[in-house]
Structure formats: structure tokens, C-alpha cells
Scaffold this motif. Sequence first.
Motif, PDB file in Angstrom:
ATOM      1  N   LEU A 127       0.744  -1.345  -0.138  1.00 38.81           N
ATOM      2  CA  LEU A 127       0.080   0.117   0.039  1.00 38.81           C
ATOM      3  C   LEU A 127       0.686   1.174   0.037  1.00 38.81           C
ATOM      4  O   LEU A 127       0.733   2.256  -0.589  1.00 38.81           O
ATOM      5  CB  LEU A 127      -1.050   0.000   1.075  1.00 38.81           C
ATOM      6  CG  LEU A 127      -1.907   0.877   1.323  1.00 38.81           C
ATOM      7  CD1 LEU A 127      -3.208   0.512   0.381  1.00 38.81           C
ATOM      8  CD2 LEU A 127      -2.941   0.958   2.697  1.00 38.81           C
ATOM      9  N   TYR A 128       1.776   1.089   0.786  1.00 37.87           N
ATOM     10  CA  TYR A 128       2.883   2.399   0.963  1.00 37.87           C
ATOM     11  C   TYR A 128       3.799   2.550  -0.434  1.00 37.87           C
ATOM     12  O   TYR A 128       3.874   3.812  -0.932  1.00 37.87           O
ATOM     13  CB  TYR A 128       3.723   2.101   2.211  1.00 37.87           C
ATOM     14  CG  TYR A 128       4.942   3.317   2.268  1.00 37.87           C
ATOM     15  CD1 TYR A 128       4.521   4.520   2.741  1.00 37.87           C
ATOM     16  CD2 TYR A 128       6.028   3.021   2.089  1.00 37.87           C
ATOM     17  CE1 TYR A 128       5.398   5.513   2.847  1.00 37.87           C
ATOM     18  CE2 TYR A 128       7.015   4.182   1.807  1.00 37.87           C
ATOM     19  CZ  TYR A 128       6.478   5.353   2.399  1.00 37.87           C
ATOM     20  OH  TYR A 128       7.398   6.388   2.661  1.00 37.87           O
ATOM     21  N   ARG A 129       4.290   1.161  -0.807  1.00 35.32           N
ATOM     22  CA  ARG A 129       5.353   1.356  -1.899  1.00 35.32           C
ATOM     23  C   ARG A 129       4.628   1.673  -3.131  1.00 35.32           C
ATOM     24  O   ARG A 129       5.226   2.536  -3.857  1.00 35.32           O
ATOM     25  CB  ARG A 129       6.144   0.090  -1.915  1.00 35.32           C
ATOM     26  CG  ARG A 129       7.038   0.035  -3.081  1.00 35.32           C
ATOM     27  CD  ARG A 129       7.582  -1.367  -2.963  1.00 35.32           C
ATOM     28  NE  ARG A 129       6.918  -2.605  -3.244  1.00 35.32           N
ATOM     29  CZ  ARG A 129       6.393  -2.992  -4.261  1.00 35.32           C
ATOM     30  NH1 ARG A 129       6.841  -2.444  -5.391  1.00 35.32           N
ATOM     31  NH2 ARG A 129       5.686  -4.171  -4.330  1.00 35.32           N
ATOM     32  N   LEU A 130       3.528   1.257  -3.393  1.00 32.11           N
ATOM     33  CA  LEU A 130       2.947   1.316  -4.967  1.00 32.11           C
ATOM     34  C   LEU A 130       2.215   2.498  -5.088  1.00 32.11           C
ATOM     35  O   LEU A 130       1.882   3.074  -6.177  1.00 32.11           O
ATOM     36  CB  LEU A 130       1.968   0.269  -5.218  1.00 32.11           C
ATOM     37  CG  LEU A 130       2.501  -1.310  -5.216  1.00 32.11           C
ATOM     38  CD1 LEU A 130       1.393  -2.259  -5.218  1.00 32.11           C
ATOM     39  CD2 LEU A 130       3.567  -1.093  -6.318  1.00 32.11           C
ATOM     40  N   VAL A 131       1.580   3.167  -3.707  1.00 30.99           N
ATOM     41  CA  VAL A 131       0.606   4.171  -3.947  1.00 30.99           C
ATOM     42  C   VAL A 131       0.868   5.502  -3.152  1.00 30.99           C
ATOM     43  O   VAL A 131       1.290   6.452  -3.513  1.00 30.99           O
ATOM     44  CB  VAL A 131      -0.875   3.743  -3.576  1.00 30.99           C
ATOM     45  CG1 VAL A 131      -1.872   4.624  -4.025  1.00 30.99           C
ATOM     46  CG2 VAL A 131      -1.191   2.469  -4.551  1.00 30.99           C
ATOM     47  N   ALA A 181       2.359   9.857   3.352  1.00 32.59           N
ATOM     48  CA  ALA A 181       3.462   9.146   3.357  1.00 32.59           C
ATOM     49  C   ALA A 181       4.181   9.164   4.672  1.00 32.59           C
ATOM     50  O   ALA A 181       4.458   8.004   5.319  1.00 32.59           O
ATOM     51  CB  ALA A 181       4.454   9.566   2.370  1.00 32.59           C
ATOM     52  N   PRO A 182       4.458  10.299   5.259  1.00 30.43           N
ATOM     53  CA  PRO A 182       5.156  10.304   6.649  1.00 30.43           C
ATOM     54  C   PRO A 182       4.300   9.714   7.647  1.00 30.43           C
ATOM     55  O   PRO A 182       4.864   9.171   8.822  1.00 30.43           O
ATOM     56  CB  PRO A 182       5.214  11.821   6.856  1.00 30.43           C
ATOM     57  CG  PRO A 182       5.094  12.501   5.554  1.00 30.43           C
ATOM     58  CD  PRO A 182       4.019  11.768   4.859  1.00 30.43           C
ATOM     59  N   TYR A 183       3.126   9.390   7.753  1.00 28.92           N
ATOM     60  CA  TYR A 183       2.375   9.008   8.742  1.00 28.92           C
ATOM     61  C   TYR A 183       2.122   7.421   8.638  1.00 28.92           C
ATOM     62  O   TYR A 183       1.754   6.707   9.711  1.00 28.92           O
ATOM     63  CB  TYR A 183       0.576   9.309   8.548  1.00 28.92           C
ATOM     64  CG  TYR A 183       0.569  10.941   8.510  1.00 28.92           C
ATOM     65  CD1 TYR A 183       1.621  11.924   9.121  1.00 28.92           C
ATOM     66  CD2 TYR A 183      -0.319  11.548   7.899  1.00 28.92           C
ATOM     67  CE1 TYR A 183       1.446  13.125   9.183  1.00 28.92           C
ATOM     68  CE2 TYR A 183      -0.497  12.768   7.796  1.00 28.92           C
ATOM     69  CZ  TYR A 183       0.430  13.779   8.401  1.00 28.92           C
ATOM     70  OH  TYR A 183       0.333  14.978   8.272  1.00 28.92           O
ATOM     71  N   PHE A 184       2.898   6.742   7.597  1.00 31.40           N
ATOM     72  CA  PHE A 184       2.684   5.333   7.460  1.00 31.40           C
ATOM     73  C   PHE A 184       3.891   4.705   8.064  1.00 31.40           C
ATOM     74  O   PHE A 184       3.877   3.321   8.097  1.00 31.40           O
ATOM     75  CB  PHE A 184       2.724   5.121   6.028  1.00 31.40           C
ATOM     76  CG  PHE A 184       1.468   4.450   5.711  1.00 31.40           C
ATOM     77  CD1 PHE A 184       0.878   3.185   5.334  1.00 31.40           C
ATOM     78  CD2 PHE A 184       0.523   5.441   5.115  1.00 31.40           C
ATOM     79  CE1 PHE A 184      -0.079   2.956   4.766  1.00 31.40           C
ATOM     80  CE2 PHE A 184      -0.851   5.189   4.767  1.00 31.40           C
ATOM     81  CZ  PHE A 184      -1.265   3.826   4.632  1.00 31.40           C
TER      82      PHE A 184
END
Length: 331
Positions: free
Chosen positions: A150-154, A161-164
Motif C-alpha cells: 500500500l505504501y510502496r505502490l501508492v 506518506a510520513p504517517y505510514f
Amino acid sequence: MYGWEMLSFNIHDGFLEAIVRGNRSGLLTAADYNNLCQCENLDDVKMHLTATEYGPYLQNEPSPLHTTTIVEKCTLKLVDEYKHMICQATEPLSTFLQYITYGHMIDNVVLIVTGTLHERDVNELLEKCHPLGMFDSIASLAVAQNMRELYRLVLVDTPLAPYFSECITSEDLDDMNIEIMRNTLYKAYLEDFYKFCEKLGGATAEIMCDLLSFEADRRAVNITINRYPYGHEELAVCEDVDQVRGVMEKYPPYQAIFAKISYGESQMLDKAFYEEEVRRLCLSFEQQFHYAVFFAYIRLREQEIRNLMWISECVAQNQKNRVHDSVVFIF
């Protein structure tokens, strides 16, 4: 420095502050709600709303109307007002306005991922997303199988992004993991927004930090009642809503909220919290030369739209005896 905003605030932000204070006068009044609650069908609701600022957005809608149409058109008005503000804003107000949309981005991410998990059509899910939380690659969320993908692709190229950083795992996405992800993202988002407002200083910091702290507390209470494994340390050991009441009543601002509901009655808690939030949002307009009025106005409009959705559903389902159960009066 608190108190010195009046020297320079109007140079860049005075025009937009005047606009948003003017827009506030267009919010529905208690008289408007009383008229809406007397409606016999959704066409009557439309007729009453055409005499308000929602008129241009609803006047050309054909019968029969649906609740979703009314909510969609009223939301479109809010989006248009937000776009006007963001186009006119300069730093740091433009960044502040962008922060307001991050919560909707998180809700949209959760909606798409949850819907995909249950094999819902992506286009149908996109239609249900809040327009203030849309971003370019949102449709690609459907291909992710776990948090890392979820993070890498989108999400790596979005403001989220910083919240992930706290929720990137290789575990498969399921309902529990998705809800934990939502709450972890919201926690990181509210903390980040809080720090940004602190840096702004002055009345903006004073009012916004209070509003964001209240939002965090409200979410902690809801998480505890819904039995998700996050929340305040004292709330984490609570077993039911009465134990939550016992913890929260130690804090004076929340005594009045829980005084409105009977013991064992959790269904009215959301309304009590919304009423307190509306009270605090309205108070933010009592001061000048700060950014909290932009946050407050958008939140009040969102509450107004929730009111209209509830009234419309009660009218459509012939449940007018319940119409006052969830309506939160703003004025």
C-alpha cells in the motif's frame, strides 16, 4: 507572538478571513432545521433548500430525489468554497488548508482498501469517496495486498506518506488491520497538524491546539467503546461505556458531555460529542486574526451536511419521529 497578529495578518490573509466569516452567515439556522423537519418528502426538502445557499446546486435536480443526491450536491458546495480558498491562499495558510483535507484522504484510503477486500467494484467505491480527500493514484489502492505494498505502490507520493512509518507491515490486509491502520494514521496526522499549529503560534496555536486535542480525545473514546486496541492508558482497561464515563468525568470539559447521556446509553454519545465540537467551533469565530476560522467553518459545513443526510433519510423512510435524534443545531 500572541497578540501581534493584527499588525500583519490582513496583508495576506485578511481577504480570505472576511470571505469565510461571510460564508458562515449562510449556515442553516434553527428555523431552517425546523422547516426541514416538517417536510413530507424529499422534494419538500429540496424546495426548502433552494431558498438557502444550496439553491443553485439543487434547483435543476429532477424528481424523484434520493438522499445521496442531496448530500452529493451539498458537499459540492463545500468543495467549491474550499477550492476558492486554497486558490487565493498564500503560505502558511495554504499549507494549513491542505492539512484540513488529510483526514478525508485517510478515510478514502480505508474505504477503497476495505471495499476491495470485500470485492466491491472500484468505480463504485471511488464515487463514495469524499472529494476533498481525492488524489491522483487513489484507484491504484485496489491492487495492494498488505501495508507495505500500500505504501510502496501508492501512498509514497502522497501527503500521507510520513504517517505510514508506524503501520508498515507485511501482514495481509483484513478488517482489523485496516481499522488499526486508520487509527494509527489519524494519530500521526493529528500530532503532525498539532505541531504545525504550534509553530504558527498566536491565537491560531491556542485555538487549534484545543480543537485538535478535543478531536483526539473524541477518537480515543470511540476507539475504546468499539474495542479497538488503541486509546488512552486509562481508557484501554475499560470494559463498557459506564467505565469510560468514570474515566472521562475526571476531566471537567467532559463532565458536561457525559451528563447529557444516561448510564449504559452509548448511542447518544456521538451526538453529545458533536454538540460540544460545534460549540467550540463557533467560539473560534469570537476571536480575529487567526486560521482556526477556516478549520471551524469547514467542520461546521460538514456537520450541516450530516444533519441534512439524517433529516433526508428520516423523511425518505417515513421515520419523522426520529428526525431530531441526530440533528446538531449550529445556531
